[in-house]
Motif scaffolding. Sequence first.
Motif, PDB file in Angstrom:
ATOM      1  N   GLU A 207     -47.879  -9.014  18.895  1.00 40.81           N
ATOM      2  CA  GLU A 207     -47.333  -7.658  18.781  1.00 40.81           C
ATOM      3  C   GLU A 207     -46.499  -7.497  17.520  1.00 40.81           C
ATOM      4  O   GLU A 207     -46.488  -6.426  16.896  1.00 40.81           O
ATOM      5  N   LEU A 208     -45.788  -8.554  17.144  1.00 33.44           N
ATOM      6  CA  LEU A 208     -44.916  -8.515  15.964  1.00 33.44           C
ATOM      7  C   LEU A 208     -45.642  -8.898  14.680  1.00 33.44           C
ATOM      8  O   LEU A 208     -45.052  -8.883  13.605  1.00 33.44           O
ATOM      9  N   ASN A 209     -46.911  -9.273  14.823  1.00 33.06           N
ATOM     10  CA  ASN A 209     -47.695  -9.753  13.681  1.00 33.06           C
ATOM     11  C   ASN A 209     -47.039 -10.988  13.060  1.00 33.06           C
ATOM     12  O   ASN A 209     -47.021 -11.157  11.831  1.00 33.06           O
ATOM     13  N   ALA A 210     -46.487 -11.840  13.910  1.00 32.03           N
ATOM     14  CA  ALA A 210     -45.828 -13.065  13.441  1.00 32.03           C
ATOM     15  C   ALA A 210     -46.866 -14.132  13.128  1.00 32.03           C
ATOM     16  O   ALA A 210     -47.919 -14.212  13.763  1.00 32.03           O
ATOM     17  N   SER A 211     -46.549 -14.958  12.134  1.00 33.19           N
ATOM     18  CA  SER A 211     -47.440 -16.053  11.739  1.00 33.19           C
ATOM     19  C   SER A 211     -46.927 -17.410  12.187  1.00 33.19           C
ATOM     20  O   SER A 211     -47.672 -18.395  12.149  1.00 33.19           O
ATOM     21  N   ALA A 212     -45.664 -17.479  12.586  1.00 29.41           N
ATOM     22  CA  ALA A 212     -45.089 -18.764  12.985  1.00 29.41           C
ATOM     23  C   ALA A 212     -43.969 -18.533  13.995  1.00 29.41           C
ATOM     24  O   ALA A 212     -43.428 -17.421  14.117  1.00 29.41           O
ATOM     25  N   LEU A 213     -43.617 -19.591  14.707  1.00 24.85           N
ATOM     26  CA  LEU A 213     -42.587 -19.539  15.745  1.00 24.85           C
ATOM     27  C   LEU A 213     -41.637 -20.717  15.610  1.00 24.85           C
ATOM     28  O   LEU A 213     -42.017 -21.794  15.151  1.00 24.85           O
ATOM     29  N   ILE A 214     -40.422 -20.499  16.055  1.00 25.81           N
ATOM     30  CA  ILE A 214     -39.475 -21.585  16.325  1.00 25.81           C
ATOM     31  C   ILE A 214     -38.913 -21.316  17.719  1.00 25.81           C
ATOM     32  O   ILE A 214     -38.414 -20.220  17.990  1.00 25.81           O
ATOM     33  N   LEU A 215     -39.031 -22.280  18.593  1.00 26.65           N
ATOM     34  CA  LEU A 215     -38.498 -22.162  19.949  1.00 26.65           C
ATOM     35  C   LEU A 215     -37.084 -22.728  19.972  1.00 26.65           C
ATOM     36  O   LEU A 215     -36.796 -23.725  19.305  1.00 26.65           O
ATOM     37  N   VAL A 216     -36.221 -22.105  20.747  1.00 30.78           N
ATOM     38  CA  VAL A 216     -34.845 -22.590  20.885  1.00 30.78           C
ATOM     39  C   VAL A 216     -34.404 -22.422  22.330  1.00 30.78           C
ATOM     40  O   VAL A 216     -34.594 -21.358  22.919  1.00 30.78           O
ATOM     41  N   HIS A 217     -33.844 -23.471  22.898  1.00 31.25           N
ATOM     42  CA  HIS A 217     -33.193 -23.305  24.200  1.00 31.25           C
ATOM     43  C   HIS A 217     -32.018 -24.256  24.298  1.00 31.25           C
ATOM     44  O   HIS A 217     -31.890 -25.191  23.515  1.00 31.25           O
ATOM     45  N   ASN A 218     -31.135 -23.980  25.212  1.00 25.97           N
ATOM     46  CA  ASN A 218     -29.907 -24.763  25.356  1.00 25.97           C
ATOM     47  C   ASN A 218     -29.932 -25.597  26.629  1.00 25.97           C
ATOM     48  O   ASN A 218     -30.665 -25.298  27.572  1.00 25.97           O
ATOM     49  N   HIS A 219     -29.127 -26.645  26.623  1.00 19.22           N
ATOM     50  CA  HIS A 219     -28.893 -27.451  27.813  1.00 19.22           C
ATOM     51  C   HIS A 219     -27.417 -27.320  28.188  1.00 19.22           C
ATOM     52  O   HIS A 219     -26.554 -27.906  27.535  1.00 19.22           O
ATOM     53  N   PRO A 220     -27.094 -26.545  29.217  1.00 19.53           N
ATOM     54  CA  PRO A 220     -25.691 -26.374  29.609  1.00 19.53           C
ATOM     55  C   PRO A 220     -24.982 -27.681  29.957  1.00 19.53           C
ATOM     56  O   PRO A 220     -23.755 -27.755  29.901  1.00 19.53           O
ATOM     57  N   SER A 221     -25.730 -28.713  30.312  1.00 19.09           N
ATOM     58  CA  SER A 221     -25.117 -30.013  30.611  1.00 19.09           C
ATOM     59  C   SER A 221     -24.435 -30.601  29.389  1.00 19.09           C
ATOM     60  O   SER A 221     -23.559 -31.461  29.497  1.00 19.09           O
TER      61      SER A 221
END
Length: 253
Positions: free
Chosen positions: A192-206
């Motif tokens: 939908e955004l016409n993106a060519s690449a991604l970076i995933l990010v998530h946190n660990h509350p621990s």
Amino acid sequence: MTRTPAFHEAPMPLFDSDEAELAPLPSGRLPSYIKDHRRRLRERFMRGGAEAMPDYELLELVLFRAIPRQDVKPLARRLLDRFGDFNRVLSASPARLREVKGVGESVVQELKIVEAAAHRLARARVIHRPVLSSWDALLDYCRTSMAHREIEQFRVLYLDRKNVLIADEEQARGTVDHVPVYPREVVKRALELNASALILVHNHPSGDPTPSEADIAVTAQIRQAAAIMGIVLHDHLVIGKSREVSFRSEGLL
């Protein structure tokens, strides 16, 4: 019949509720000892910046605006005792903040305003800029946004063909140790955004950013789904309390 209080009785407290913290003193003036203390803190901040001040004094500066007619040092101490440090106080949820004695709506609002300003400032350093050439700024942004969250949050950074960040979106929120992630939705949004690449990010509350087996598995699924559509997965960052882990650097991508 009105009873005249004895001289040895303790004076009535100035405030009897959180909301009353903002009520003016009977004299309409700030007590001189509070006024002098606030002036000294502000002067020290202007001379040396945040680095010259411990967490509780920096927190006092923030609380001055929310509680203009009261000594805020005890509240600053209670907040730090409860949450640990300045960043965790700002990142605490409004519900948890309200559990601390002395925290009313004005305090919650002021803390959340400062948190939002910090996030926006960090975001401005990375949005619409080439991400791979400003990696340190990206890490700072991710730390500011996610390091002290109390629940897991999964974000996707969408990049164009020049690796310029065109969107940063929260894909899901979960619990203290789990967040549902749907590879199909990640790739659909990229298209939908016409993106060519991604970076995933998530946190660990621990606080420990070591990737779990589930983290590794979902990353592989997203990478595979993205590749089918010609979209590159550059990295997956796991944000902990004091450090982060890059899938790319760890050889997991």
